[in-house]
Scaffold this motif. Structure first.
Motif, PDB file in Angstrom:
ATOM      1  N   VAL A   1       0.841  -1.205   0.000  1.00  0.00           N
ATOM      2  CA  VAL A   1       0.000   0.000   0.000  1.00  0.00           C
ATOM      3  C   VAL A   1       0.873   1.250   0.000  1.00  0.00           C
ATOM      4  CG1 VAL A   1      -1.651   1.353   1.338  1.00  0.00           C
ATOM      5  CG2 VAL A   1      -1.987  -1.096   1.075  1.00  0.00           C
ATOM      6  N   ALA A   2       1.897   1.274   0.849  1.00  0.00           N
ATOM      7  CA  ALA A   2       2.773   2.446   0.933  1.00  0.00           C
ATOM      8  C   ALA A   2       3.537   2.679  -0.358  1.00  0.00           C
ATOM      9  CB  ALA A   2       3.743   2.274   2.111  1.00  0.00           C
ATOM     10  N   ALA A   3       3.972   1.588  -1.004  1.00  0.00           N
ATOM     11  CA  ALA A   3       4.778   1.720  -2.221  1.00  0.00           C
ATOM     12  C   ALA A   3       3.937   2.094  -3.436  1.00  0.00           C
ATOM     13  CB  ALA A   3       5.526   0.414  -2.500  1.00  0.00           C
ATOM     14  N   ALA A   4       2.622   1.869  -3.370  1.00  0.00           N
ATOM     15  CA  ALA A   4       1.764   2.093  -4.533  1.00  0.00           C
ATOM     16  C   ALA A   4       1.781   3.544  -4.991  1.00  0.00           C
ATOM     17  CB  ALA A   4       0.328   1.657  -4.217  1.00  0.00           C
ATOM     18  N   GLY A   5       1.744   4.493  -4.040  1.00  0.00           N
ATOM     19  CA  GLY A   5       1.717   5.908  -4.402  1.00  0.00           C
ATOM     20  C   GLY A   5       2.966   6.352  -5.150  1.00  0.00           C
ATOM     21  N   PRO A   6       4.170   6.146  -4.567  1.00  0.00           N
ATOM     22  CA  PRO A   6       5.391   6.523  -5.285  1.00  0.00           C
ATOM     23  C   PRO A   6       5.557   5.794  -6.619  1.00  0.00           C
ATOM     24  CG  PRO A   6       5.866   6.197  -2.960  1.00  0.00           C
ATOM     25  CD  PRO A   6       4.457   5.740  -3.179  1.00  0.00           C
ATOM     26  N   PHE A   7       5.092   4.536  -6.676  1.00  0.00           N
ATOM     27  CA  PHE A   7       5.201   3.794  -7.933  1.00  0.00           C
ATOM     28  C   PHE A   7       4.378   4.470  -9.023  1.00  0.00           C
ATOM     29  CE2 PHE A   7       3.471   0.581 -10.848  1.00  0.00           C
ATOM     30  CZ  PHE A   7       4.656   0.123 -11.407  1.00  0.00           C
TER      31      PHE A   7
ATOM     32  N   LEU B   1      11.531   8.979   1.434  1.00  0.00           N
ATOM     33  CA  LEU B   1      12.383   9.256   2.591  1.00  0.00           C
ATOM     34  C   LEU B   1      11.864   8.480   3.800  1.00  0.00           C
ATOM     35  CD1 LEU B   1      12.805  13.140   2.280  1.00  0.00           C
ATOM     36  CD2 LEU B   1      14.542  11.397   1.812  1.00  0.00           C
ATOM     37  N   PRO B   2      12.753   7.886   4.605  1.00  0.00           N
ATOM     38  CA  PRO B   2      12.305   7.087   5.760  1.00  0.00           C
ATOM     39  C   PRO B   2      11.950   7.960   6.966  1.00  0.00           C
ATOM     40  CG  PRO B   2      14.684   7.021   5.615  1.00  0.00           C
ATOM     41  CD  PRO B   2      14.213   7.811   4.406  1.00  0.00           C
ATOM     42  N   ILE B   3      11.130   8.982   6.726  1.00  0.00           N
ATOM     43  CA  ILE B   3      10.733   9.912   7.774  1.00  0.00           C
ATOM     44  C   ILE B   3       9.219   9.836   7.943  1.00  0.00           C
ATOM     45  CG2 ILE B   3      10.720  12.324   8.535  1.00  0.00           C
ATOM     46  CD1 ILE B   3      13.058  12.853   6.665  1.00  0.00           C
ATOM     47  N   PRO B   4       8.730   9.482   9.126  1.00  0.00           N
ATOM     48  CA  PRO B   4       7.272   9.464   9.333  1.00  0.00           C
ATOM     49  C   PRO B   4       6.692  10.853   9.129  1.00  0.00           C
ATOM     50  CG  PRO B   4       8.424   8.337  11.116  1.00  0.00           C
ATOM     51  CD  PRO B   4       9.468   9.051  10.304  1.00  0.00           C
ATOM     52  N   PRO B   5       5.511  10.986   8.540  1.00  0.00           N
ATOM     53  CA  PRO B   5       4.594   9.903   8.125  1.00  0.00           C
ATOM     54  C   PRO B   5       4.698   9.557   6.640  1.00  0.00           C
ATOM     55  CG  PRO B   5       3.433  11.987   8.080  1.00  0.00           C
ATOM     56  CD  PRO B   5       4.861  12.315   8.476  1.00  0.00           C
ATOM     57  N   LEU B   6       5.853   9.776   6.019  1.00  0.00           N
ATOM     58  CA  LEU B   6       5.999   9.527   4.584  1.00  0.00           C
ATOM     59  C   LEU B   6       5.934   8.035   4.270  1.00  0.00           C
ATOM     60  CD1 LEU B   6       8.844  12.068   3.760  1.00  0.00           C
ATOM     61  CD2 LEU B   6       6.390  12.358   3.440  1.00  0.00           C
TER      62      LEU B   6
ATOM     63  N   SER C   1       8.841   5.657   5.277  1.00  0.00           N
ATOM     64  CA  SER C   1       8.947   5.184   6.656  1.00  0.00           C
ATOM     65  C   SER C   1       8.098   3.934   6.862  1.00  0.00           C
ATOM     66  CB  SER C   1       8.504   6.283   7.632  1.00  0.00           C
ATOM     67  OG  SER C   1       7.121   6.541   7.544  1.00  0.00           O
ATOM     68  N   LYS C   2       6.948   3.866   6.184  1.00  0.00           N
ATOM     69  CA  LYS C   2       6.087   2.680   6.309  1.00  0.00           C
ATOM     70  C   LYS C   2       6.721   1.486   5.605  1.00  0.00           C
ATOM     71  CE  LYS C   2       1.771   5.363   6.529  1.00  0.00           C
ATOM     72  NZ  LYS C   2       2.333   6.711   6.313  1.00  0.00           N
TER      73      LYS C   2
ATOM     74  N   LEU D   1      10.276   6.928  16.546  1.00  0.00           N
ATOM     75  CA  LEU D   1      10.624   7.768  15.405  1.00  0.00           C
ATOM     76  C   LEU D   1       9.416   8.570  14.928  1.00  0.00           C
ATOM     77  CD1 LEU D   1      13.008   8.382  13.483  1.00  0.00           C
ATOM     78  CD2 LEU D   1      12.143   6.569  11.987  1.00  0.00           C
ATOM     79  N   GLU D   2       8.222   7.997  15.054  1.00  0.00           N
ATOM     80  CA  GLU D   2       7.001   8.691  14.637  1.00  0.00           C
ATOM     81  C   GLU D   2       6.761   9.969  15.447  1.00  0.00           C
ATOM     82  OE1 GLU D   2       3.868   5.888  14.901  1.00  0.00           O
ATOM     83  OE2 GLU D   2       4.446   4.796  13.083  1.00  0.00           O
ATOM     84  N   LEU D   3       7.287  10.017  16.671  1.00  0.00           N
ATOM     85  CA  LEU D   3       7.098  11.197  17.507  1.00  0.00           C
ATOM     86  C   LEU D   3       7.890  12.393  16.993  1.00  0.00           C
ATOM     87  CD1 LEU D   3       7.327   9.502  21.037  1.00  0.00           C
ATOM     88  CD2 LEU D   3       5.263  10.078  19.739  1.00  0.00           C
TER      89      LEU D   3
END
Length: 224
Positions: free
Chosen positions: A95-101, A154-159, A162-163, A180-182
């Motif tokens: 689900v997370a990868a679908a948008g950037p793809f 980027l591995p930064i929440p909520p991007l 990161s998921k 990290l989410e905080l």
């Protein structure tokens, strides 16, 4: 590809950035909702987010940023992984990868379209204003979609990145990602509003653009 348009504001480009924004963000969020729905979660569908209509996806502040600044965002699509069939962690990665793809596919599509117009002479005979509108819309679409791929991975929440990173990692790392989410949103704000940090994204954008351009040239070579 010149990414200066992502980092510099120009009043004349606003309408064309808006067109690019609507296409890129609508399909990005639709992709999240669609994959979640295919995996068994109808949360987004029930909330009217399984659509390419931009209105349900628009976040006003994110819209302002993408029109007048370097980056922006839409409203996050609600997802409940407990409804997924099969592996829930794998489902969240998909689900997370679908948008950037989808943004990557759009970047390639618009690059091919831009190359086609340039090589075929299809714009010959059009007014200067029409040529300018087409040119800037396509360049904005390529730049924004490439920017969304890099920014969202980027591995930064909520991007999305990161998921992807979190749910590919072993479950024992969940505590780390929770902490990290905080702080993720604060790091994200620093990245958005401090120009020096924005420059960190230039090289990933350049490499991605080069790859997209290379593939687009291979496709165009079949016709020209």
């Amino acid at each position: 590809m010149d990414f200066s348009g992502l980092f510099n504001f120009d009043w004349k480009s606003v309408p064309f950035r808006l067109i690019a924004f609507v296409i890129a963000f609508s399909l990005h969020e639709w992709a999240h909702a669609y994959v979640a729905w295919k995996l068994g979660d109808d949360t987004a569908k029930r909330e009217g987010r399984l659509t390419v209509n931009p209105l349900p996806h628009i976040d006003p502040f994110g819209l302002i940023l993408i029109l007048f600044g370097p980056f922006g965002w839409a409203r996050p699509v609600p997802v409940n992984p407990l409804n997924f069939r099969g592996n829930k962690r794998k489902g969240m990665v998909l689900v997370a990868a679908a948008g950037p793809f989808v943004n990557l596919v759009l970047a390639l599509l618009f690059t091919v379209l831009y190359g086609f117009f340039m090589l075929s002479g299809s714009l010959t005979g059009l007014s200067d204003k029409a040529v300018y509108a087409i040119h800037v819309t396509l360049i904005s679409s390529i730049s924004i979609n490439c920017g969304l791929v890099v920014f969202n991975l980027l591995p930064i929440p909520p991007l999305d990145g990161s998921k992807i990173f979190r749910f590919l990692a072993p479950p024992r790392w969940d505590g780390f990602f929770y902490k990290l989410e905080l702080y993720g949103p604060w790091a994200l704000l620093l990245l958005i509003f401090i120009p020096a940090l924005q420059g960190v994204l230039y090289y990933p954008l350049y490499w991605l653009s080069s790859g997209v351009t290379y593939v687009a040239n291979l496709i165009l070579a079949l016709f020209f």
